[in-house]
Write a protein that holds these residues in place. Structure first.
Motif, mmCIF file in Angstrom:
data_model
loop_
_atom_site.group_PDB
_atom_site.id
_atom_site.type_symbol
_atom_site.label_atom_id
_atom_site.label_comp_id
_atom_site.label_asym_id
_atom_site.label_seq_id
_atom_site.Cartn_x
_atom_site.Cartn_y
_atom_site.Cartn_z
ATOM 1 N N ILE A 239 0.709 -1.279 0.063
ATOM 2 C CA ILE A 239 -0.125 0.097 -0.119
ATOM 3 C C ILE A 239 0.887 1.173 0.036
ATOM 4 O O ILE A 239 0.828 2.125 -0.563
ATOM 5 C CB ILE A 239 -0.973 -0.149 1.268
ATOM 6 C CG1 ILE A 239 -1.920 -1.325 1.120
ATOM 7 C CG2 ILE A 239 -1.597 1.402 1.422
ATOM 8 C CD1 ILE A 239 -2.886 -1.150 2.224
ATOM 9 N N LEU A 240 2.040 1.117 0.859
ATOM 10 C CA LEU A 240 3.048 2.464 0.860
ATOM 11 C C LEU A 240 3.596 2.602 -0.396
ATOM 12 O O LEU A 240 3.552 3.850 -0.925
ATOM 13 C CB LEU A 240 3.850 2.054 1.951
ATOM 14 C CG LEU A 240 5.008 3.330 2.058
ATOM 15 C CD1 LEU A 240 4.409 4.442 2.192
ATOM 16 C CD2 LEU A 240 5.785 2.977 3.257
ATOM 17 N N GLU B 193 -6.308 -5.210 1.066
ATOM 18 C CA GLU B 193 -6.427 -5.586 -0.238
ATOM 19 C C GLU B 193 -7.321 -4.567 -1.253
ATOM 20 O O GLU B 193 -6.942 -4.213 -2.583
ATOM 21 C CB GLU B 193 -6.840 -6.893 -0.578
ATOM 22 C CG GLU B 193 -6.419 -7.539 -1.739
ATOM 23 C CD GLU B 193 -7.669 -7.333 -3.042
ATOM 24 O OE1 GLU B 193 -7.048 -7.278 -4.265
ATOM 25 O OE2 GLU B 193 -8.695 -7.221 -2.524
ATOM 26 N N ASP B 194 -8.358 -4.114 -0.725
ATOM 27 C CA ASP B 194 -9.224 -3.114 -1.157
ATOM 28 C C ASP B 194 -8.506 -1.887 -1.673
ATOM 29 O O ASP B 194 -8.802 -1.083 -2.703
ATOM 30 C CB ASP B 194 -10.523 -2.885 -0.514
ATOM 31 C CG ASP B 194 -11.513 -4.095 -0.593
ATOM 32 O OD1 ASP B 194 -11.515 -5.144 -1.573
ATOM 33 O OD2 ASP B 194 -12.386 -4.401 0.411
ATOM 34 N N VAL C 134 1.811 -3.660 -8.111
ATOM 35 C CA VAL C 134 1.642 -3.779 -6.782
ATOM 36 C C VAL C 134 0.286 -4.518 -6.495
ATOM 37 O O VAL C 134 0.121 -5.269 -5.590
ATOM 38 C CB VAL C 134 1.832 -2.285 -6.066
ATOM 39 C CG1 VAL C 134 1.379 -2.393 -4.838
ATOM 40 C CG2 VAL C 134 3.208 -1.952 -6.143
ATOM 41 N N GLU C 135 -0.708 -3.966 -7.059
ATOM 42 C CA GLU C 135 -1.882 -4.619 -6.984
ATOM 43 C C GLU C 135 -2.006 -6.038 -7.378
ATOM 44 O O GLU C 135 -2.760 -6.667 -6.622
ATOM 45 C CB GLU C 135 -3.153 -3.853 -7.884
ATOM 46 C CG GLU C 135 -4.382 -4.152 -7.478
ATOM 47 C CD GLU C 135 -5.049 -5.208 -7.953
ATOM 48 O OE1 GLU C 135 -5.967 -5.910 -7.335
ATOM 49 O OE2 GLU C 135 -4.722 -5.971 -9.123
ATOM 50 N N VAL D 42 -9.561 -7.566 7.931
ATOM 51 C CA VAL D 42 -8.386 -6.636 7.989
ATOM 52 C C VAL D 42 -7.620 -6.933 6.673
ATOM 53 O O VAL D 42 -7.645 -5.823 6.047
ATOM 54 C CB VAL D 42 -7.734 -6.829 9.211
ATOM 55 C CG1 VAL D 42 -6.256 -6.005 9.082
ATOM 56 C CG2 VAL D 42 -8.350 -6.456 10.684
ATOM 57 N N LEU D 43 -7.714 -8.114 6.496
ATOM 58 C CA LEU D 43 -6.899 -8.475 5.056
ATOM 59 C C LEU D 43 -7.618 -7.852 3.770
ATOM 60 O O LEU D 43 -7.132 -7.381 2.939
ATOM 61 C CB LEU D 43 -6.377 -9.929 4.686
ATOM 62 C CG LEU D 43 -5.306 -10.297 5.729
ATOM 63 C CD1 LEU D 43 -5.461 -12.089 5.775
ATOM 64 C CD2 LEU D 43 -3.948 -10.050 5.138
ATOM 65 N N SER D 44 -9.031 -8.039 3.758
ATOM 66 C CA SER D 44 -9.858 -7.669 2.794
ATOM 67 C C SER D 44 -9.924 -6.081 2.564
ATOM 68 O O SER D 44 -9.782 -5.613 1.585
ATOM 69 C CB SER D 44 -11.286 -8.078 3.185
ATOM 70 O OG SER D 44 -12.265 -7.667 2.158
ATOM 71 N N ALA D 45 -9.842 -5.436 3.599
ATOM 72 C CA ALA D 45 -9.747 -3.902 3.523
ATOM 73 C C ALA D 45 -8.373 -3.618 3.018
ATOM 74 O O ALA D 45 -8.378 -2.392 2.243
ATOM 75 C CB ALA D 45 -10.019 -3.451 5.116
#
Length: 215
Positions: free
Chosen positions: A125-126, A194-195, A158-159, A189-192
Protein backbone atom coordinates in the motif's frame (compact mmCIF):
# COMPACT_ATOMS: atom_id res chain seq x y z
CA UNK A 1 -18.66 41.76 -12.04
CA UNK A 2 -15.45 43.65 -12.85
CA UNK A 3 -13.48 43.12 -16.06
CA UNK A 4 -10.64 41.65 -14.02
CA UNK A 5 -13.02 39.15 -12.39
CA UNK A 6 -14.35 38.11 -15.80
CA UNK A 7 -10.79 37.65 -17.08
CA UNK A 8 -9.82 35.55 -14.06
CA UNK A 9 -12.88 33.34 -14.65
CA UNK A 10 -11.56 32.29 -18.07
CA UNK A 11 -7.88 31.90 -17.17
CA UNK A 12 -6.80 28.21 -16.96
CA UNK A 13 -6.58 27.21 -13.33
CA UNK A 14 -3.57 24.92 -13.42
CA UNK A 15 -2.39 26.58 -10.21
CA UNK A 16 -5.59 25.52 -8.49
CA UNK A 17 -6.03 21.85 -9.39
CA UNK A 18 -2.50 20.46 -9.61
CA UNK A 19 -1.40 21.57 -6.12
CA UNK A 20 -4.53 19.96 -4.70
CA UNK A 21 -3.78 16.68 -6.47
CA UNK A 22 -0.21 16.84 -5.17
CA UNK A 23 -1.51 17.42 -1.65
CA UNK A 24 -3.83 14.43 -2.01
CA UNK A 25 -0.92 12.23 -3.10
CA UNK A 26 1.26 13.35 -0.21
CA UNK A 27 -1.59 12.78 2.22
CA UNK A 28 -1.98 9.19 0.98
CA UNK A 29 1.71 8.50 1.67
CA UNK A 30 1.34 9.89 5.19
CA UNK A 31 -1.71 7.68 5.77
CA UNK A 32 0.06 4.60 4.43
CA UNK A 33 3.04 5.24 6.71
CA UNK A 34 0.76 5.50 9.74
CA UNK A 35 -0.99 2.28 8.73
CA UNK A 36 2.39 0.57 8.51
CA UNK A 37 3.28 1.82 12.00
CA UNK A 38 -0.07 0.61 13.27
CA UNK A 39 0.39 -2.85 11.78
CA UNK A 40 3.92 -3.17 13.14
CA UNK A 41 2.97 -2.05 16.65
CA UNK A 42 1.86 -4.56 19.30
CA UNK A 43 0.96 -1.93 21.90
CA UNK A 44 -2.82 -1.21 22.01
CA UNK A 45 -2.37 2.38 23.23
CA UNK A 46 0.12 3.15 20.47
CA UNK A 47 -2.23 1.66 17.90
CA UNK A 48 -5.12 3.77 19.17
CA UNK A 49 -3.02 6.94 18.94
CA UNK A 50 -1.93 6.04 15.41
CA UNK A 51 -5.52 5.29 14.41
CA UNK A 52 -6.63 8.73 15.61
CA UNK A 53 -3.84 10.41 13.62
CA UNK A 54 -4.83 8.38 10.58
CA UNK A 55 -8.47 9.36 11.03
CA UNK A 56 -7.43 13.02 11.08
CA UNK A 57 -5.56 12.55 7.80
CA UNK A 58 -8.62 10.88 6.29
CA UNK A 59 -10.52 14.08 7.08
CA UNK A 60 -7.72 16.06 5.44
CA UNK A 61 -8.25 13.94 2.33
CA UNK A 62 -11.98 14.63 2.43
CA UNK A 63 -11.29 18.36 2.60
CA UNK A 64 -8.93 18.20 -0.39
CA UNK A 65 -11.56 16.31 -2.40
CA UNK A 66 -14.18 18.88 -1.39
CA UNK A 67 -11.88 21.72 -2.46
CA UNK A 68 -11.32 20.11 -5.87
CA UNK A 69 -15.08 19.83 -6.36
CA UNK A 70 -15.50 23.48 -5.35
CA UNK A 71 -12.88 24.54 -7.89
CA UNK A 72 -14.71 22.59 -10.58
CA UNK A 73 -17.81 24.63 -9.85
CA UNK A 74 -15.91 27.92 -9.79
CA UNK A 75 -13.81 27.58 -12.94
CA UNK A 76 -14.97 27.51 -16.52
CA UNK A 77 -11.62 26.37 -17.94
CA UNK A 78 -9.88 23.31 -16.47
CA UNK A 79 -6.49 21.74 -17.31
CA UNK A 80 -8.22 18.58 -18.57
CA UNK A 81 -11.76 17.17 -18.80
CA UNK A 82 -13.99 18.02 -15.87
CA UNK A 83 -15.23 14.44 -15.70
CA UNK A 84 -11.65 13.19 -15.40
CA UNK A 85 -10.84 15.70 -12.67
CA UNK A 86 -13.88 14.51 -10.75
CA UNK A 87 -13.00 10.83 -11.33
CA UNK A 88 -9.40 11.35 -10.24
CA UNK A 89 -10.40 13.22 -7.08
CA UNK A 90 -12.93 10.51 -6.21
CA UNK A 91 -10.48 7.68 -6.81
CA UNK A 92 -7.85 9.34 -4.61
CA UNK A 93 -10.47 9.80 -1.90
CA UNK A 94 -11.37 6.10 -2.16
CA UNK A 95 -7.76 5.11 -1.46
CA UNK A 96 -7.77 7.26 1.68
CA UNK A 97 -11.10 5.77 2.76
CA UNK A 98 -9.88 2.18 2.51
CA UNK A 99 -6.57 2.85 4.23
CA UNK A 100 -8.64 4.35 7.03
CA UNK A 101 -10.99 1.36 6.95
CA UNK A 102 -8.07 -1.04 7.38
CA UNK A 103 -6.81 0.84 10.43
CA UNK A 104 -10.35 1.11 11.77
CA UNK A 105 -10.83 -2.65 11.62
CA UNK A 106 -7.53 -3.23 13.41
CA UNK A 107 -8.71 -0.87 16.15
CA UNK A 108 -12.31 -2.08 16.40
CA UNK A 109 -11.48 -5.79 16.30
CA UNK A 110 -8.62 -5.30 18.78
CA UNK A 111 -6.33 -7.39 16.62
CA UNK A 112 -3.67 -8.87 18.88
CA UNK A 113 -0.90 -9.03 16.33
CA UNK A 114 -0.41 -8.51 12.63
CA UNK A 115 0.32 -11.49 10.43
CA UNK A 116 3.06 -11.56 7.80
CA UNK A 117 0.56 -11.14 4.93
CA UNK A 118 -0.85 -8.01 6.62
CA UNK A 119 2.65 -6.57 6.95
CA UNK A 120 3.42 -7.42 3.32
CA UNK A 121 0.22 -5.86 1.95
CA UNK A 122 0.74 -2.76 4.10
CA UNK A 123 4.20 -2.37 2.56
CA UNK A 124 2.59 -2.66 -0.88
CA UNK A 125 0.00 0.00 0.00
CA UNK A 126 2.81 2.38 0.91
CA UNK A 127 4.63 1.56 -2.33
CA UNK A 128 1.48 2.17 -4.37
CA UNK A 129 0.80 5.53 -2.70
CA UNK A 130 4.37 6.61 -3.42
CA UNK A 131 3.81 5.88 -7.12
CA UNK A 132 0.49 7.75 -6.99
CA UNK A 133 2.15 10.78 -5.42
CA UNK A 134 4.85 10.72 -8.09
CA UNK A 135 2.20 10.62 -10.82
CA UNK A 136 0.32 13.52 -9.20
CA UNK A 137 3.51 15.57 -9.28
CA UNK A 138 4.09 14.73 -12.95
CA UNK A 139 0.48 15.43 -13.88
CA UNK A 140 1.04 19.16 -14.28
CA UNK A 141 3.24 18.37 -17.29
CA UNK A 142 1.12 16.09 -19.45
CA UNK A 143 3.86 16.08 -22.07
CA UNK A 144 5.92 13.88 -19.77
CA UNK A 145 3.72 10.87 -20.36
CA UNK A 146 6.44 8.24 -19.83
CA UNK A 147 6.85 9.01 -16.13
CA UNK A 148 3.11 8.87 -15.42
CA UNK A 149 2.75 5.69 -17.46
CA UNK A 150 5.61 4.12 -15.52
CA UNK A 151 3.87 4.95 -12.25
CA UNK A 152 0.63 3.40 -13.52
CA UNK A 153 2.44 0.19 -14.54
CA UNK A 154 4.07 -0.04 -11.12
CA UNK A 155 0.75 0.53 -9.33
CA UNK A 156 -0.82 -2.28 -11.37
CA UNK A 157 2.10 -4.56 -10.47
CA UNK A 158 1.69 -3.75 -6.78
CA UNK A 159 -2.02 -4.54 -6.95
CA UNK A 160 -1.31 -7.92 -8.58
CA UNK A 161 1.15 -8.78 -5.81
CA UNK A 162 -1.40 -7.77 -3.16
CA UNK A 163 -4.05 -9.96 -4.81
CA UNK A 164 -1.73 -12.97 -4.67
CA UNK A 165 -0.77 -12.39 -1.04
CA UNK A 166 -4.42 -11.88 -0.06
CA UNK A 167 -5.67 -15.03 -1.82
CA UNK A 168 -2.90 -17.16 -0.33
CA UNK A 169 -3.41 -15.69 3.15
CA UNK A 170 -7.15 -16.39 3.09
CA UNK A 171 -6.55 -19.93 1.85
CA UNK A 172 -4.06 -20.48 4.69
CA UNK A 173 -6.57 -19.10 7.21
CA UNK A 174 -9.26 -21.54 6.13
CA UNK A 175 -6.74 -24.36 6.16
CA UNK A 176 -5.07 -23.69 9.51
CA UNK A 177 -7.02 -21.23 11.69
CA UNK A 178 -9.25 -23.14 14.11
CA UNK A 179 -10.67 -20.10 15.92
CA UNK A 180 -13.60 -18.87 13.81
CA UNK A 181 -13.66 -15.41 15.39
CA UNK A 182 -9.95 -14.91 14.79
CA UNK A 183 -10.37 -16.10 11.21
CA UNK A 184 -13.13 -13.56 10.56
CA UNK A 185 -11.15 -10.71 12.13
CA UNK A 186 -8.03 -11.45 10.13
CA UNK A 187 -9.93 -11.89 6.88
CA UNK A 188 -11.77 -8.58 7.34
CA UNK A 189 -8.55 -6.68 7.98
CA UNK A 190 -6.82 -8.33 5.02
CA UNK A 191 -9.81 -7.60 2.82
CA UNK A 192 -9.74 -3.87 3.63
CA UNK A 193 -6.01 -3.75 2.92
CA UNK A 194 -6.42 -5.54 -0.38
CA UNK A 195 -9.30 -3.21 -1.28
CA UNK A 196 -6.97 -0.26 -0.69
CA UNK A 197 -4.60 -1.61 -3.35
CA UNK A 198 -7.58 -2.10 -5.69
CA UNK A 199 -8.44 1.58 -5.23
CA UNK A 200 -4.84 2.49 -6.04
CA UNK A 201 -5.27 0.63 -9.31
CA UNK A 202 -8.45 2.65 -9.95
CA UNK A 203 -6.34 5.81 -9.69
CA UNK A 204 -3.95 4.36 -12.26
CA UNK A 205 -6.87 3.57 -14.58
CA UNK A 206 -8.14 7.15 -14.38
CA UNK A 207 -4.65 8.47 -15.07
CA UNK A 208 -4.31 6.22 -18.11
CA UNK A 209 -7.62 7.54 -19.44
CA UNK A 210 -6.40 11.12 -18.97
CA UNK A 211 -3.18 10.32 -20.82
CA UNK A 212 -5.04 8.80 -23.77
CA UNK A 213 -7.27 11.88 -24.10
CA UNK A 214 -4.41 14.35 -23.82
CA UNK A 215 -1.69 12.53 -25.75
Amino acid sequence: MSLNSIFQYFVPKDKKFFPLFEQAGTNLIDMAKLLKECVNSSDPETRTALYKKLEDLEHVGDNITHQIHLELGRNFITPFDREDIHALASSLDDVADFIHTASSRIELYKLEGATLPMIEITDLILEATEHIAKAMYELKDLKNIRNITDSCVRINSVENKADYIFDKAVADLFENEKDAISLIKQKEVLSAMEDATDKCEDVANVLESILVKNA
